[in-house]
Design a protein around this motif. Sequence first.
Motif, PDB file in Angstrom:
ATOM      1  N   PRO A  29       0.813  -1.207   0.000  1.00  0.00           N
ATOM      2  CA  PRO A  29       0.000   0.000   0.000  1.00  0.00           C
ATOM      3  C   PRO A  29       0.849   1.260   0.000  1.00  0.00           C
ATOM      4  N   ILE A  30       0.344   2.284  -0.652  1.00  0.00           N
ATOM      5  CA  ILE A  30       0.952   3.603  -0.609  1.00  0.00           C
ATOM      6  C   ILE A  30      -0.138   4.561  -0.165  1.00  0.00           C
ATOM      7  N   ALA A  31      -0.046   5.037   1.036  1.00  0.00           N
ATOM      8  CA  ALA A  31      -1.119   5.864   1.583  1.00  0.00           C
ATOM      9  C   ALA A  31      -0.841   7.335   1.335  1.00  0.00           C
ATOM     10  N   GLY A  32      -1.918   8.133   1.396  1.00  0.00           N
ATOM     11  CA  GLY A  32      -1.785   9.577   1.311  1.00  0.00           C
ATOM     12  C   GLY A  32      -2.236  10.112  -0.024  1.00  0.00           C
ATOM     13  N   GLY A  33      -2.522  11.418  -0.058  1.00  0.00           N
ATOM     14  CA  GLY A  33      -2.908  12.061  -1.292  1.00  0.00           C
ATOM     15  C   GLY A  33      -4.396  11.984  -1.531  1.00  0.00           C
ATOM     16  N   PRO A  34      -4.928  12.905  -2.362  1.00  0.00           N
ATOM     17  CA  PRO A  34      -6.363  12.913  -2.643  1.00  0.00           C
ATOM     18  C   PRO A  34      -6.763  11.672  -3.413  1.00  0.00           C
ATOM     19  N   THR A  35      -7.929  11.166  -3.154  1.00  0.00           N
ATOM     20  CA  THR A  35      -8.412   9.982  -3.859  1.00  0.00           C
ATOM     21  C   THR A  35      -9.843  10.206  -4.306  1.00  0.00           C
ATOM     22  N   PRO A  36     -10.223   9.603  -5.428  1.00  0.00           N
ATOM     23  CA  PRO A  36     -11.597   9.750  -5.896  1.00  0.00           C
ATOM     24  C   PRO A  36     -12.575   9.223  -4.857  1.00  0.00           C
ATOM     25  N   ALA A  37     -13.627   9.954  -4.639  1.00  0.00           N
ATOM     26  CA  ALA A  37     -14.626   9.524  -3.660  1.00  0.00           C
ATOM     27  C   ALA A  37     -15.546   8.501  -4.295  1.00  0.00           C
ATOM     28  N   PRO A  38     -15.948   7.457  -3.533  1.00  0.00           N
ATOM     29  CA  PRO A  38     -16.907   6.507  -4.092  1.00  0.00           C
ATOM     30  C   PRO A  38     -18.256   7.172  -4.295  1.00  0.00           C
ATOM     31  N   PRO A  39     -19.096   6.577  -5.109  1.00  0.00           N
ATOM     32  CA  PRO A  39     -20.419   7.156  -5.326  1.00  0.00           C
ATOM     33  C   PRO A  39     -21.144   7.331  -4.003  1.00  0.00           C
ATOM     34  N   PRO A  40     -22.056   8.303  -3.931  1.00  0.00           N
ATOM     35  CA  PRO A  40     -22.746   8.589  -2.675  1.00  0.00           C
ATOM     36  C   PRO A  40     -23.454   7.380  -2.092  1.00  0.00           C
ATOM     37  N   THR A  41     -23.981   6.529  -2.960  1.00  0.00           N
ATOM     38  CA  THR A  41     -24.635   5.323  -2.466  1.00  0.00           C
ATOM     39  C   THR A  41     -23.843   4.117  -2.934  1.00  0.00           C
ATOM     40  N   SER A  47     -24.690   3.442 -13.602  1.00  0.00           N
ATOM     41  CA  SER A  47     -24.530   4.871 -13.342  1.00  0.00           C
ATOM     42  C   SER A  47     -23.535   5.118 -12.213  1.00  0.00           C
ATOM     43  N   ALA A  48     -23.615   4.321 -11.154  1.00  0.00           N
ATOM     44  CA  ALA A  48     -22.679   4.479 -10.040  1.00  0.00           C
ATOM     45  C   ALA A  48     -21.256   4.157 -10.475  1.00  0.00           C
ATOM     46  N   GLN A  49     -21.094   3.133 -11.292  1.00  0.00           N
ATOM     47  CA  GLN A  49     -19.768   2.781 -11.781  1.00  0.00           C
ATOM     48  C   GLN A  49     -19.217   3.873 -12.688  1.00  0.00           C
ATOM     49  N   GLN A  50     -20.061   4.466 -13.502  1.00  0.00           N
ATOM     50  CA  GLN A  50     -19.629   5.568 -14.360  1.00  0.00           C
ATOM     51  C   GLN A  50     -19.202   6.776 -13.523  1.00  0.00           C
ATOM     52  N   ASP A  51     -19.958   7.061 -12.450  1.00  0.00           N
ATOM     53  CA  ASP A  51     -19.578   8.173 -11.569  1.00  0.00           C
ATOM     54  C   ASP A  51     -18.216   7.912 -10.944  1.00  0.00           C
ATOM     55  N   PHE A  52     -17.998   6.682 -10.535  1.00  0.00           N
ATOM     56  CA  PHE A  52     -16.709   6.303  -9.964  1.00  0.00           C
ATOM     57  C   PHE A  52     -15.594   6.494 -10.995  1.00  0.00           C
ATOM     58  N   GLN A 386      -0.532   2.329 -15.601  1.00  0.00           N
ATOM     59  CA  GLN A 386      -1.835   2.479 -14.976  1.00  0.00           C
ATOM     60  C   GLN A 386      -1.765   2.251 -13.475  1.00  0.00           C
ATOM     61  N   PHE A 387      -2.613   2.962 -12.771  1.00  0.00           N
ATOM     62  CA  PHE A 387      -2.958   2.587 -11.405  1.00  0.00           C
ATOM     63  C   PHE A 387      -4.276   1.825 -11.487  1.00  0.00           C
ATOM     64  N   GLY A 388      -4.515   0.988 -10.479  1.00  0.00           N
ATOM     65  CA  GLY A 388      -5.796   0.301 -10.378  1.00  0.00           C
ATOM     66  C   GLY A 388      -6.624   0.945  -9.283  1.00  0.00           C
ATOM     67  N   PHE A 389      -7.832   1.381  -9.627  1.00  0.00           N
ATOM     68  CA  PHE A 389      -8.738   2.026  -8.675  1.00  0.00           C
ATOM     69  C   PHE A 389      -9.898   1.077  -8.394  1.00  0.00           C
ATOM     70  N   ASP A 390     -10.097   0.711  -7.133  1.00  0.00           N
ATOM     71  CA  ASP A 390     -11.013  -0.364  -6.777  1.00  0.00           C
ATOM     72  C   ASP A 390     -12.307   0.131  -6.168  1.00  0.00           C
ATOM     73  N   LEU A 391     -13.393  -0.382  -6.694  1.00  0.00           N
ATOM     74  CA  LEU A 391     -14.709  -0.245  -6.083  1.00  0.00           C
ATOM     75  C   LEU A 391     -15.046  -1.636  -5.555  1.00  0.00           C
ATOM     76  N   ASP A 392     -14.668  -1.874  -4.288  1.00  0.00           N
ATOM     77  CA  ASP A 392     -14.637  -3.231  -3.750  1.00  0.00           C
ATOM     78  C   ASP A 392     -15.972  -3.952  -3.828  1.00  0.00           C
ATOM     79  N   GLU A 393     -17.056  -3.227  -3.478  1.00  0.00           N
ATOM     80  CA  GLU A 393     -18.342  -3.910  -3.394  1.00  0.00           C
ATOM     81  C   GLU A 393     -18.848  -4.385  -4.741  1.00  0.00           C
ATOM     82  N   CYS A 394     -18.239  -3.898  -5.813  1.00  0.00           N
ATOM     83  CA  CYS A 394     -18.665  -4.292  -7.160  1.00  0.00           C
ATOM     84  C   CYS A 394     -17.642  -5.181  -7.862  1.00  0.00           C
ATOM     85  N   ASP A 395     -16.584  -5.603  -7.142  1.00  0.00           N
ATOM     86  CA  ASP A 395     -15.471  -6.349  -7.750  1.00  0.00           C
ATOM     87  C   ASP A 395     -15.007  -5.641  -9.011  1.00  0.00           C
ATOM     88  N   LEU A 396     -14.902  -4.320  -8.924  1.00  0.00           N
ATOM     89  CA  LEU A 396     -14.548  -3.500 -10.075  1.00  0.00           C
ATOM     90  C   LEU A 396     -13.206  -2.820  -9.837  1.00  0.00           C
TER      91      LEU A 396
END
Length: 492
Positions: A29-41, A47-52, A386-396
């Motif tokens: 892990p590399i911690a720190g720095g701004p990160t994209p916020a997950p969708p509000p819900t 649509s939520a995946q596109q927002d992400f 590339q970096f990999g950005f994870d939306l864990d609950e969607c296995d994305l």
Amino acid sequence: MNIGRTTLSATLSLALVACGGGGNNNPGPIAGGPTPAPPPTANCSLSAQQDFADDVLDQWYLFPNLLDNTVNKANFSDLQSYLDARVAPARAQNRDRGFTFATSIAEENALINSGSSAGFGIRLIYDINNNRVFIAEAYENAPGFAAGMDRGTELVAIGTDASNLTTVSSLMASGGPQAVIDALGPSDPGVTRVIRFAQVGGAVVEQSIAKADFSLDPVSDRYGALVLNDGGKKVGYLNLRTFIVGTSDRQLVDAFQEFSNEGVTEFIIDFRYNGGGLVRIADLMGDLMRGPNTGQIFSKTIFNDQQSGRNSTELFESTTQFLNAQTGALGPDQAIPSVNPIKIAFIGRGGTASASELVINSMLPYVDPANIALIGRNTSGKPVGQFGFDLDECDLRIRAVTFRTVNADDEGEYFSGLAGVMPNTCIANDDIFTQFGDPSEASIAQALSFLRGQTCNPISGGAGQTAQGVGGRELLQPRRPNAAQHEIPGLF
């Protein structure tokens, strides 16, 4: 949400998984720095995946001025098509040729942690002129090899059972490479196909073969690391299949320890089908070839202006952290061997990309220009990662182009392939009917010739030139690759 450099993504709230341009970077892990916020819900709607995806691209994309911000997400029925539309301006400028994509966290992590994949365990290449499909290489612990398939085997016919076999030539004639891909079925364990195939020796075999989970061995026990005797001179031959498997660190160290023990100073590094993977493994390869350059610059990693605080410099080091496949974490620093390469012949082709190109480019400042060459064909042209950005609950996991790499001389604009920047190039065929590691194989023979100081015909052709040999051959790749196929093109 997790983040990663096409490296390995850690299961923390923030982790960097780096790939490409090099390929993957640290699995830690590399911690720190701004990160994209997950969708509000927390949901997995498109649509939520596109927002992400929008959050990721807007903050991290390497070429922010080459994003299409007018795209209407309502016009798309799947996430990949939406990503393709957002990065279309970068693709039009040859900056992102399918490098930004959506994939499965679970599948990619399994591949990185232990080389786990599912299928026949073969890499396929097709003859673009004669409607024929061949095996470019076969993995030793997978179903295809166990059934008698190996490099040079030709697929003759495919069916779900013996009663409905369809010839490969007719599949290619009617639907091109995708028809063969469809006939082979999904890459799921248990999927079974009857395949008629012709071995290099001429024997024709018909077998029912079931796809299964297997571990991909990055350095083959048969030909992955050899010391060749070229007229009494020792030449180290390394065939690295991929940088994506984190446990290849031990295999590479073992190989270079043997080269060091043998006093090898001339090398053939065979990257001909290596599509890249972890930046961490690319950095390790540099460390193992560091010679007297410990502490000197191997490569530099550069982000967009928003993320410029993450810019970094990788030095040649005498220690490394090995991956623990069970935990997916890196262990403590350990000393590693080194060789001092006086001459290097890199074998590459259109399938040579990302981390492979990073290693080649990063070694240029440290080898006499007369003694380093690209053998084969032009490479892919991918100086970005590339970096990999994870939306864990969607296995994305979204793999987005987020950084570029340059060498110690700040050179790294090889979007047209490495042939244009290498001081020497030698065109050579890919003799798929001769095994890797054999000095008589066309590309290896040409590499040995270069190392002897003999002249050759230079490589010509544009970026991503994928013709693999006589008649023109290309790796077989589906329109929508799975996690393994993204990193190991042609894998089935």
